[in-house]
Scaffold this active site. Structure first.
Site, PDB file in Angstrom:
ATOM      1  N   ARG A  82     -15.980  20.842 -15.722  1.00  0.00           N
ATOM      2  CA  ARG A  82     -15.785  19.385 -15.745  1.00  0.00           C
ATOM      3  C   ARG A  82     -16.495  18.719 -14.564  1.00  0.00           C
ATOM      4  O   ARG A  82     -17.060  17.629 -14.705  1.00  0.00           O
ATOM      5  CB  ARG A  82     -14.274  19.082 -15.740  1.00  0.00           C
ATOM      6  CG  ARG A  82     -13.941  17.667 -16.167  1.00  0.00           C
ATOM      7  CD  ARG A  82     -12.453  17.502 -16.440  1.00  0.00           C
ATOM      8  NE  ARG A  82     -11.637  17.784 -15.269  1.00  0.00           N
ATOM      9  CZ  ARG A  82     -10.297  17.838 -15.282  1.00  0.00           C
ATOM     10  NH1 ARG A  82      -9.639  17.649 -16.416  1.00  0.00           N
ATOM     11  NH2 ARG A  82      -9.622  18.092 -14.188  1.00  0.00           N
ATOM     12  N   LYS A 184     -14.338  12.607 -14.044  1.00  0.00           N
ATOM     13  CA  LYS A 184     -13.355  12.461 -12.957  1.00  0.00           C
ATOM     14  C   LYS A 184     -14.071  11.876 -11.743  1.00  0.00           C
ATOM     15  O   LYS A 184     -14.586  12.606 -10.895  1.00  0.00           O
ATOM     16  CB  LYS A 184     -12.734  13.823 -12.637  1.00  0.00           C
ATOM     17  CG  LYS A 184     -11.242  13.714 -12.323  1.00  0.00           C
ATOM     18  CD  LYS A 184     -10.560  15.051 -12.363  1.00  0.00           C
ATOM     19  CE  LYS A 184      -9.171  14.964 -11.781  1.00  0.00           C
ATOM     20  NZ  LYS A 184      -8.204  14.245 -12.634  1.00  0.00           N
ATOM     21  N   GLU A 220      -4.902   6.593 -22.293  1.00  0.00           N
ATOM     22  CA  GLU A 220      -4.168   7.443 -21.344  1.00  0.00           C
ATOM     23  C   GLU A 220      -3.589   6.567 -20.246  1.00  0.00           C
ATOM     24  O   GLU A 220      -3.631   5.352 -20.324  1.00  0.00           O
ATOM     25  CB  GLU A 220      -5.066   8.545 -20.786  1.00  0.00           C
ATOM     26  CG  GLU A 220      -6.308   8.071 -20.054  1.00  0.00           C
ATOM     27  CD  GLU A 220      -7.054   9.209 -19.359  1.00  0.00           C
ATOM     28  OE1 GLU A 220      -6.417  10.152 -18.871  1.00  0.00           O
ATOM     29  OE2 GLU A 220      -8.284   9.125 -19.285  1.00  0.00           O
TER      30      GLU A 220
HETATM   31  C1  LIG Z   1      -7.248  14.479 -13.634  1.00  0.00           C
HETATM   32  C2  LIG Z   1      -6.897  13.535 -14.720  1.00  0.00           C
HETATM   33  C3  LIG Z   1      -6.057  13.907 -15.785  1.00  0.00           C
HETATM   34  C4  LIG Z   1      -5.356  15.236 -15.852  1.00  0.00           C
HETATM   35  O1  LIG Z   1      -6.258  16.300 -15.981  1.00  0.00           O
HETATM   36  P1  LIG Z   1      -5.784  17.797 -15.652  1.00  0.00           P
HETATM   37  O2  LIG Z   1      -7.035  18.581 -15.795  1.00  0.00           O
HETATM   38  O3  LIG Z   1      -4.766  18.177 -16.649  1.00  0.00           O
HETATM   39  O4  LIG Z   1      -5.242  17.780 -14.261  1.00  0.00           O
HETATM   40  C5  LIG Z   1      -5.838  12.974 -16.788  1.00  0.00           C
HETATM   41  N1  LIG Z   1      -6.378  11.743 -16.750  1.00  0.00           N
HETATM   42  C6  LIG Z   1      -7.183  11.346 -15.740  1.00  0.00           C
HETATM   43  C7  LIG Z   1      -7.742   9.979 -15.745  1.00  0.00           C
HETATM   44  C8  LIG Z   1      -7.468  12.239 -14.693  1.00  0.00           C
HETATM   45  O5  LIG Z   1      -8.249  11.832 -13.697  1.00  0.00           O
END
Ligand SMILES: *Cc1c(COP(=O)(O)O)cnc(C)c1O
Length: 341
Positions: A82, A184, A220
């Site tokens: 990622r 991210k 989300e």
């Molecule tokens: C990091 C993150 C998540 C959760 O991802 P994981 O890999 O399960 O920790 C979900 N939504 C956003 C916007 C994120 O930045």
């Protein structure tokens, strides 16, 4: 190694300086060999790319002690993948995945004294990140970058049980179509701060963001993906190009199908359907799953049948199975657990 004298059970989710962090610098088109350092300061010139145009991305994962005393990390290869996707989208040079995994191992090994003991509920949170480090003033990618990975012990997410939370449907948008919602990047969080402060001031725990284009589909929250359970016991999770592909969510879908024999599906979810679901949870590395008890849409309350007292039964099973796999109580799928020691 002797553990640090820390009150593990009462740690919050906050930064604590640990002994070592990993640093590698990119210059003249190549990453240097990288090293562990005790120096937690980053020194930059005033026009560094990250400071002017927010050219920075990050990851988050945890190291923890299993029931049989090993120190492990959960699916770090997916964090490496990622980070690569995020890097490409922001014109940051890729930090190779093997080097990423090596940095994870080295940083955890160097901070073993900070890995919380089994049973404390606490974990060692790992924060890899990358940023443009040389001066830019015209809008363009930096030419020099830094990769860093630090570790900080964090407390149990749920102190005294997982209480369902209340969230509001936000009027703000998190991610534009064809934007950066699926990576991210710090920039996605900068623009969410006003929305979350607003939600907190109104007495809500979190925001539910809808798709920016039509405001009809569930996306989300600021930092966690949704997982829903239908009244028939099927697990459903939103599919969209503008949500962050949560590793926890992907793992839970697998657990639902392969461990619990449930139907599980990733698909578009209309906000109108939410009132008909039986359970709702937020999933991410920090909490694994936080149960959602109530969703408020401009004053209209949707109360989940699972209520405000405890996790719903399916969310609870998912939570217990995934944490069981993480802690070594339940056999993990091949490749999910990287043993460090
Ligand atoms: C990091 C993150 C998540 C959760 O991802 P994981 O890999 O399960 O920790 C979900 N939504 C956003 C916007 C994120 O930045």
């Amino acid at each position: 190694m002797e553990k640090k004298n820390i009150d593990w059970a009462n740690l919050g989710f906050a930064y604590m300086k640990t002994d070592y962090r990993y640093v590698s610098n990119y210059k003249n088109g190549a990453w240097d060999e990288g090293t562990l350092t005790e120096d937690n300061k980053v020194v930059l010139e005033e026009s560094a790319g990250v400071l002017q145009y927010a050219q920075t991305i990050f990851e988050g994962l945890k190291a923890y002690t299993t029931e049989d005393g090993h120190i492990v990390v959960f699916r770090p290869d997916l964090n490496g993948d990622r980070l690569e996707t995020s890097a490409k989208r922001l014109e940051i040079p890729v930090f190779p995945k093997e080097r990423f995994l090596d940095a994870v191992v080295k940083t955890v090994e160097a901070n073993i004294a900070y890995v919380p003991p089994f049973g404390s509920g606490a974990t060692l949170y790992l924060r890899p990140y990358m940023f443009g480090s040389d001066n830019v003033i015209g809008v363009k990618p930096a030419t020099e970058y830094q990769f860093r990975l630090f570790a900080t012990p964090v407390g149990p997410y749920f102190k005294g049980g997982a209480k369902p939370i209340t969230i509001k449907v936000s009027d703000f948008d998190r991610a534009a179509p064809n934007g950066t919602g699926n990576i991210k990047a710090g920039l996605n969080y900068a623009m969410s701060l006003h929305a979350i402060v607003t939600a907190h001031n109104e007495g809500f725990d979190e925001n539910m963001y809808l798709d920016a284009k039509t405001h009809t589909k569930v996306e989300e929250t600021g930092g966690a993906n949704f997982i829903f359970v239908t009244k028939e016991g099927k697990v459903v999770t939103p599919k969209s190009d503008t949500i962050l592909p949560s590793i926890t969510r992907r793992s839970l879908i697998y657990v639902a199908k392969e461990y619990l024999g449930l139907e599980a599906e990733e698909r578009e979810i209309c906000f109108d359907e939410v009132k008909d679901f039986a359970e709702c949870g937020l999933c991410g590395t920090a909490a694994v799953i936080s149960p959602v008890g109530k969703i408020v849409d401009h004053g209209k309350e949707i109360c989940m049948p699972s209520g405000m007292k405890e996790m719903g039964p399916v969310v609870k099973k998912l939570y217990e199975t995934l944490t069981g796999i993480q802690m070594g109580r339940i056999t993990a799928p091949e490749g999910w657990i990287k043993v460090i020691k």
